[in-house]
Motif scaffolding. Structure first.
Motif, PDB file in Angstrom:
ATOM      1  N   GLN A   3       0.661  -1.222   0.053  1.00 16.12           N
ATOM      2  CA  GLN A   3       0.115  -0.145  -0.156  1.00 16.12           C
ATOM      3  C   GLN A   3       0.874   1.158  -0.056  1.00 16.12           C
ATOM      4  O   GLN A   3       1.993   1.158   0.482  1.00 16.12           O
ATOM      5  N   LEU A   4       0.493   2.306  -0.713  1.00 15.06           N
ATOM      6  CA  LEU A   4       0.915   3.645  -0.736  1.00 15.06           C
ATOM      7  C   LEU A   4       0.187   4.749  -0.189  1.00 15.06           C
ATOM      8  O   LEU A   4      -0.931   4.737  -0.285  1.00 15.06           O
ATOM      9  N   LEU A  20       6.782  16.350  -0.322  1.00 17.65           N
ATOM     10  CA  LEU A  20       5.926  15.183  -0.438  1.00 17.65           C
ATOM     11  C   LEU A  20       6.440  13.853   0.110  1.00 17.65           C
ATOM     12  O   LEU A  20       7.651  13.742  -0.434  1.00 17.65           O
ATOM     13  N   SER A  21       5.833  13.137   0.724  1.00 17.45           N
ATOM     14  CA  SER A  21       6.294  11.696   1.150  1.00 17.45           C
ATOM     15  C   SER A  21       5.193  10.831   0.531  1.00 17.45           C
ATOM     16  O   SER A  21       4.132  11.009   0.753  1.00 17.45           O
ATOM     17  N   CYS A  22       5.783   9.710   0.310  1.00 14.48           N
ATOM     18  CA  CYS A  22       4.986   8.350  -0.151  1.00 14.48           C
ATOM     19  C   CYS A  22       5.632   7.134   0.630  1.00 14.48           C
ATOM     20  O   CYS A  22       6.667   6.692   0.314  1.00 14.48           O
ATOM     21  N   ALA A  23       4.811   6.786   1.578  1.00 15.95           N
ATOM     22  CA  ALA A  23       5.288   5.794   2.531  1.00 15.95           C
ATOM     23  C   ALA A  23       4.671   4.431   2.070  1.00 15.95           C
ATOM     24  O   ALA A  23       3.437   4.412   1.841  1.00 15.95           O
ATOM     25  N   ALA A  24       5.432   3.543   1.762  1.00 19.96           N
ATOM     26  CA  ALA A  24       4.838   2.286   1.152  1.00 19.96           C
ATOM     27  C   ALA A  24       5.009   0.951   2.559  1.00 19.96           C
ATOM     28  O   ALA A  24       5.679   1.412   3.585  1.00 19.96           O
ATOM     29  N   SER A  25       3.917   0.121   2.398  1.00 24.93           N
ATOM     30  CA  SER A  25       3.692  -0.791   3.492  1.00 24.93           C
ATOM     31  C   SER A  25       4.897  -1.765   3.633  1.00 24.93           C
ATOM     32  O   SER A  25       4.914  -2.433   4.549  1.00 24.93           O
ATOM     33  N   ASP A  72      14.107   6.765   0.283  1.00 26.78           N
ATOM     34  CA  ASP A  72      14.960   6.224   1.378  1.00 26.78           C
ATOM     35  C   ASP A  72      14.495   4.962   1.603  1.00 26.78           C
ATOM     36  O   ASP A  72      13.446   4.561   2.407  1.00 26.78           O
ATOM     37  N   PRO A  73      15.271   4.000   1.252  1.00 30.66           N
ATOM     38  CA  PRO A  73      14.727   2.617   1.259  1.00 30.66           C
ATOM     39  C   PRO A  73      14.773   2.116   2.850  1.00 30.66           C
ATOM     40  O   PRO A  73      13.924   1.349   3.178  1.00 30.66           O
ATOM     41  N   ALA A  74      15.480   2.665   3.715  1.00 28.60           N
ATOM     42  CA  ALA A  74      15.406   2.213   4.980  1.00 28.60           C
ATOM     43  C   ALA A  74      14.036   2.565   5.478  1.00 28.60           C
ATOM     44  O   ALA A  74      13.535   1.977   6.419  1.00 28.60           O
ATOM     45  N   LYS A  75      13.437   3.787   4.949  1.00 26.97           N
ATOM     46  CA  LYS A  75      12.002   4.061   5.721  1.00 26.97           C
ATOM     47  C   LYS A  75      11.018   3.652   4.558  1.00 26.97           C
ATOM     48  O   LYS A  75       9.734   4.000   4.817  1.00 26.97           O
ATOM     49  N   ASN A  76      11.521   2.703   3.439  1.00 30.87           N
ATOM     50  CA  ASN A  76      10.473   2.507   2.437  1.00 30.87           C
ATOM     51  C   ASN A  76       9.505   3.592   2.025  1.00 30.87           C
ATOM     52  O   ASN A  76       8.234   3.731   1.888  1.00 30.87           O
ATOM     53  N   THR A  77      10.408   4.758   1.685  1.00 30.83           N
ATOM     54  CA  THR A  77       9.557   6.075   1.345  1.00 30.83           C
ATOM     55  C   THR A  77      10.269   6.742   0.205  1.00 30.83           C
ATOM     56  O   THR A  77      11.523   6.724   0.054  1.00 30.83           O
ATOM     57  N   VAL A  78       9.361   7.327  -0.552  1.00 26.95           N
ATOM     58  CA  VAL A  78       9.891   8.027  -1.644  1.00 26.95           C
ATOM     59  C   VAL A  78       9.353   9.477  -1.426  1.00 26.95           C
ATOM     60  O   VAL A  78       8.222   9.767  -1.093  1.00 26.95           O
TER      61      VAL A  78
END
Length: 114
Positions: A3-4, A20-25, A72-78
């Protein structure tokens, strides 16, 4: 299914900045390509910026030099850093992840006042 969720939209004056941030589950590397799109009232949704799993980026001509996509792969965020905002950047911004098919977030409103 990953999910995004977008965040970071808001109201800003022309010339200002937003991130803007896009957090992936799950892992963002589950997608081969991720991007930010926007849709203004009465207009079609358009690609703003994209990044591949290998780190290659591309931008719409209208935002080149002003917007930067990063992750940021560590945060699963674009992220989408938006500088020198213009009233014509006003739109709902959507995060997209693609692997065989597109997954979309719910969108976040960005309003730039003149």
């Amino acid at each position: 299914q990953v999910q995004l969720v977008e965040s970071g939209g808001g109201l800003v004056q022309a010339g200002g900045s937003l991130r803007l941030s896009c957090a992936a589950s799950g892992s963002i590397f589950s997608f081969t390509n991720m991007g930010w799109h926007r849709q203004a009232p009465g207009k079609q949704r358009e690609l703003v910026a994209a990044i591949t799993s290998g780190g290659n980026t591309n931008y719409a001509d209208s935002v080149k030099g002003r917007f930067t996509i990063s992750r940021d792969p560590a945060k699963n965020t674009v992220y989408l850093q938006m500088n020198s905002l213009k009233p014509e950047d006003t739109a709902v911004y959507y995060c997209r992840g693609t692997r065989f098919r597109d997954s979309w977030g719910q969108g976040t409103q960005v309003t730039v006042s003149s």
